[in-house]
Design an enzyme around this catalytic site. Structure first.
Site, PDB file in Angstrom:
ATOM      1  N   ASP A  77       0.852  -1.203   0.000  1.00 52.70           N
ATOM      2  CA  ASP A  77       0.000   0.000   0.000  1.00 52.70           C
ATOM      3  C   ASP A  77       0.885   1.249   0.000  1.00 52.70           C
ATOM      4  O   ASP A  77       1.265   1.726   1.050  1.00 52.70           O
ATOM      5  CB  ASP A  77      -0.915  -0.032   1.226  1.00 52.70           C
ATOM      6  CG  ASP A  77      -1.860   1.144   1.286  1.00 52.70           C
ATOM      7  OD1 ASP A  77      -2.021   1.848   0.278  1.00 52.70           O
ATOM      8  OD2 ASP A  77      -2.441   1.360   2.368  1.00 52.70           O
ATOM      9  N   GLU A 119      -2.955  10.451  -0.363  1.00 57.87           N
ATOM     10  CA  GLU A 119      -4.161   9.605  -0.390  1.00 57.87           C
ATOM     11  C   GLU A 119      -4.507   9.165   1.021  1.00 57.87           C
ATOM     12  O   GLU A 119      -5.676   9.102   1.408  1.00 57.87           O
ATOM     13  CB  GLU A 119      -3.934   8.372  -1.283  1.00 57.87           C
ATOM     14  CG  GLU A 119      -5.190   7.524  -1.503  1.00 57.87           C
ATOM     15  CD  GLU A 119      -5.383   6.400  -0.483  1.00 57.87           C
ATOM     16  OE1 GLU A 119      -6.414   5.713  -0.552  1.00 57.87           O
ATOM     17  OE2 GLU A 119      -4.513   6.198   0.407  1.00 57.87           O
ATOM     18  N   GLU A 120      -3.456   8.853   1.772  1.00 56.05           N
ATOM     19  CA  GLU A 120      -3.673   8.305   3.120  1.00 56.05           C
ATOM     20  C   GLU A 120      -4.250   9.351   4.075  1.00 56.05           C
ATOM     21  O   GLU A 120      -4.688   9.012   5.166  1.00 56.05           O
ATOM     22  CB  GLU A 120      -2.356   7.723   3.671  1.00 56.05           C
ATOM     23  CG  GLU A 120      -1.767   6.576   2.832  1.00 56.05           C
ATOM     24  CD  GLU A 120      -2.591   5.291   2.903  1.00 56.05           C
ATOM     25  OE1 GLU A 120      -3.659   5.289   3.553  1.00 56.05           O
ATOM     26  OE2 GLU A 120      -2.152   4.289   2.286  1.00 56.05           O
ATOM     27  N   HIS A 146      -1.208  -0.980   6.601  1.00 55.49           N
ATOM     28  CA  HIS A 146      -0.926   0.224   7.414  1.00 55.49           C
ATOM     29  C   HIS A 146      -0.011  -0.047   8.600  1.00 55.49           C
ATOM     30  O   HIS A 146      -0.072   0.666   9.605  1.00 55.49           O
ATOM     31  CB  HIS A 146      -2.236   0.902   7.843  1.00 55.49           C
ATOM     32  CG  HIS A 146      -2.895   1.637   6.706  1.00 55.49           C
ATOM     33  ND1 HIS A 146      -3.989   2.432   6.851  1.00 55.49           N
ATOM     34  CD2 HIS A 146      -2.572   1.690   5.393  1.00 55.49           C
ATOM     35  CE1 HIS A 146      -4.330   2.955   5.675  1.00 55.49           C
ATOM     36  NE2 HIS A 146      -3.472   2.499   4.767  1.00 55.49           N
TER      37      HIS A 146
HETATM   38  N1  TRP Z   1      -7.143   3.111  -0.065  1.00 54.56           N
HETATM   39  C1  TRP Z   1      -6.929   2.333   1.144  1.00 54.56           C
HETATM   40  C2  TRP Z   1      -5.565   2.766   1.667  1.00 54.56           C
HETATM   41  O1  TRP Z   1      -4.720   3.215   0.948  1.00 54.56           O
HETATM   42  C3  TRP Z   1      -6.933   0.858   0.898  1.00 54.56           C
HETATM   43  C4  TRP Z   1      -8.259   0.338   0.474  1.00 54.56           C
HETATM   44  C5  TRP Z   1      -9.235  -0.117   1.279  1.00 54.56           C
HETATM   45  C6  TRP Z   1      -8.761   0.216  -0.851  1.00 54.56           C
HETATM   46  N2  TRP Z   1     -10.306  -0.510   0.564  1.00 54.56           N
HETATM   47  C7  TRP Z   1     -10.048  -0.311  -0.727  1.00 54.56           C
HETATM   48  C8  TRP Z   1      -8.240   0.502  -2.091  1.00 54.56           C
HETATM   49  C9  TRP Z   1     -10.805  -0.561  -1.862  1.00 54.56           C
HETATM   50  C10 TRP Z   1      -9.016   0.239  -3.212  1.00 54.56           C
HETATM   51  C11 TRP Z   1     -10.279  -0.266  -3.101  1.00 54.56           C
HETATM   52  O2  TRP Z   1      -5.323   2.633   2.830  1.00 54.56           O
HETATM   53 ZN    ZN Z   2      -3.583   2.675  -0.471  1.00 51.05          ZN
END
Ligand code: TRP
Ligand code: ZN
Ligand code: CA
Length: 439
Positions: free
Chosen positions: A137, A171-172, A287
């Site tokens: 991630d 993004e986070e 995470h």
């Molecule tokens: N975007 C989230 C992150 O970066 C991870 C995530 C959770 C996700 N559910 C998702 C990404 C569904 C794509 C689709 O922590």
């Molecule tokens: Zn992510």
């Protein structure tokens, strides 16, 4: 650059072989080859994707263990991706924004060509959380999108649509970078998007194969790829709208993407069809500090990277670009030992319409006893120098047999181009055996 006996002997052999090749070299002007077959999406080399992951891991290690927004590891990640894209002929743009008291960055890369009014964009968030390096991630999505873009360049792809790639910051912290990008698109620019493809977490260690179901055409494209592999997929439901496709979807742009799972648990039925461990999270290191290089399932990463290329090739409605005309010089040109003048091998280009392309290709064959001594430039007709290769005190191998891609799009193609080789360290020597420029 001392001259060792073994290197010298190897060089003598190479001289003989190269000399033989030169004497059987083809005619100076090769005709362009017409390609009529449908474009076949490339197999993205897993090793290349993993090499990018290794770089992101190294970047995190050198910058306090993460690549998070506002931390030096984030900017270093941006610089790494940008460097690769610039070298491959992309037009890159760094977009800055401010959030949580720090400057954030989005990197946008445009592949020259295609219909400027029909844009297909693919993207991934490049930031990690602060607790770790963020390899699944989302170095996984970042690396796979990068390698797909580099494959577009290697193929000289000229799709009917305009291809764009994006790496999002923060993004986070709540999809901040991608939302900033979308919010700052003028309405007329938004209207040009035919689709946005998102890749966030695509190498989960206990993987599932999830396809976003937002747009039927994009969804079907990914399903077709997986059907070809005989691998079942499921619709992505682990928190719809939790990644960078959401801001695009919210303004009416068709979106799609792939996901291999985060902190939800794999069910028994899913373990049955995909393998792996039921009752365990798709990514137990989600995470966490353990989201490291070890936190990747190679098969999932490989399949998803190939799926990205498959989608870009198909949804980009691509038509293959035949290689343009080539011009070469097969005459040997001695490279004087340092401190001597630079050697120049000229090629006269005529009959090519317009400027050189962003993917002007330069194939070089130099025979040398220590290639690190040699600094190489492509010299355009107006004298502009494009550095192909720097000298190096540690690159002790012999000959240079290499292919370089040069963004020479500001140069008219016709005129006298030169390959310039300068020897910057004494003792070892060599010569330009042949070189070729392809438009
Ligand atoms: N975007 C989230 C992150 O970066 C991870 C995530 C959770 C996700 N559910 C998702 C990404 C569904 C794509 C689709 O922590
Ligand atoms: Zn992510
Ligand atoms: Ca030398």
């Amino acid at each position: 650059m001392s001259l060792s006996v073994s290197r010298h002997l190897a060089a003598v052999t190479a001289f003989a072989v190269a000399g033989l090749l030169a004497s059987t070299a083809p005619a100076a002007l090769a005709a362009p080859t017409a390609v009529t077959a449908a474009p076949v999406p490339p197999d993205i080399p897993l090793a290349n994707v993993k090499a990018h992951l290794t770089q992101f891991s190294t970047i995190a290690a050198a910058n306090g263990g993460n690549r998070a927004h506002g931390r030096p590891g984030y900017k270093a990640s941006i610089d790494y991706v940008k460097g690769k894209l610039d070298a491959a002929g992309f037009t890159t743009t760094l977009q800055t924004f401010t959030t949580s008291g720090a400057t954030g960055y989005n990197l946008i890369a445009d592949w020259p060509g295609g219909d400027p009014n029909v844009v297909l964009m693919s993207g991934a968030h490049l930031d990690s959380v602060t607790s770790g390096a963020g390899i699944n991630d989302n170095a996984s999505g970042s690396a796979a999108v990068l390698e797909a873009a580099l494959a577009v360049s290697r193929a000289g792809l000229q799709p009917t649509k305009h291809l764009r790639f994006g790496w999002w910051g923060a993004e986070e912290l709540g999809l901040v970078g991608s939302r900033y990008y979308v919010n700052n698109l003028p309405a007329a620019e938004r209207a040009k998007f035919s689709g946005y493809l998102n890749f966030d977490m695509i190498g989960s260690p206990n993987p599932g194969y999830f396809v976003y179901d937002d747009d039927p055409t994009i969804e079907q494209t990914f399903k077709n790829y997986y059907a070809g592999l005989g691998v079942p997929t499921e619709i992505e439901t682990e928190g719809d709208g939790r990644s960078d496709h959401a801001p695009f979807k919210n303004v009416g742009i068709p979106v799609g993407g792939l996901f291999s799972g985060a902190d939800y648990l794999k069910t028994a039925a899913q373990a049955q069809k995909w393998g792996g461990t039921s009752g365990q999270a798709f990514d137990r290191c989600y995470h966490s500090a353990c989201d490291s290089l070890a936190n990747i399932n190679d098969t999932a990463l490989d399949r998803n990277a190939d799926a990205i290329a498959y989608a870009i090739w198909n949804l980009g409605a691509s038509t293959p670009v035949p290689p343009g005309p080539s011009f070469e010089n097969t005459a040997d040109v001695n490279i004087p030992d340092s401190p001597g003048a630079a050697a120049n091998s000229p090629v006269t280009v005529a009959g090519v319409v317009g400027n050189a392309p962003a993917t002007t290709k330069v194939d070089v064959n130099i025979v040398h006893t220590y290639r690190g001594d040699v600094q190489l430039d492509l010299i355009a007709p107006d004298g502009t120098a494009y550095r192909l290769k720097n000298s190096s005190g540690t690159d002790s191998a012999d000959n240079i047999v290499a292919s370089y891609t040069v963004n020479a799009s500001s140069e008219p193609a016709n005129g006298i181009w030169k390959l310039q080789a300068k020897d910057v360290a004494s003792a070892d020597t060599g010569y330009i055996n042949s070189w070729k420029i392809t438009f």
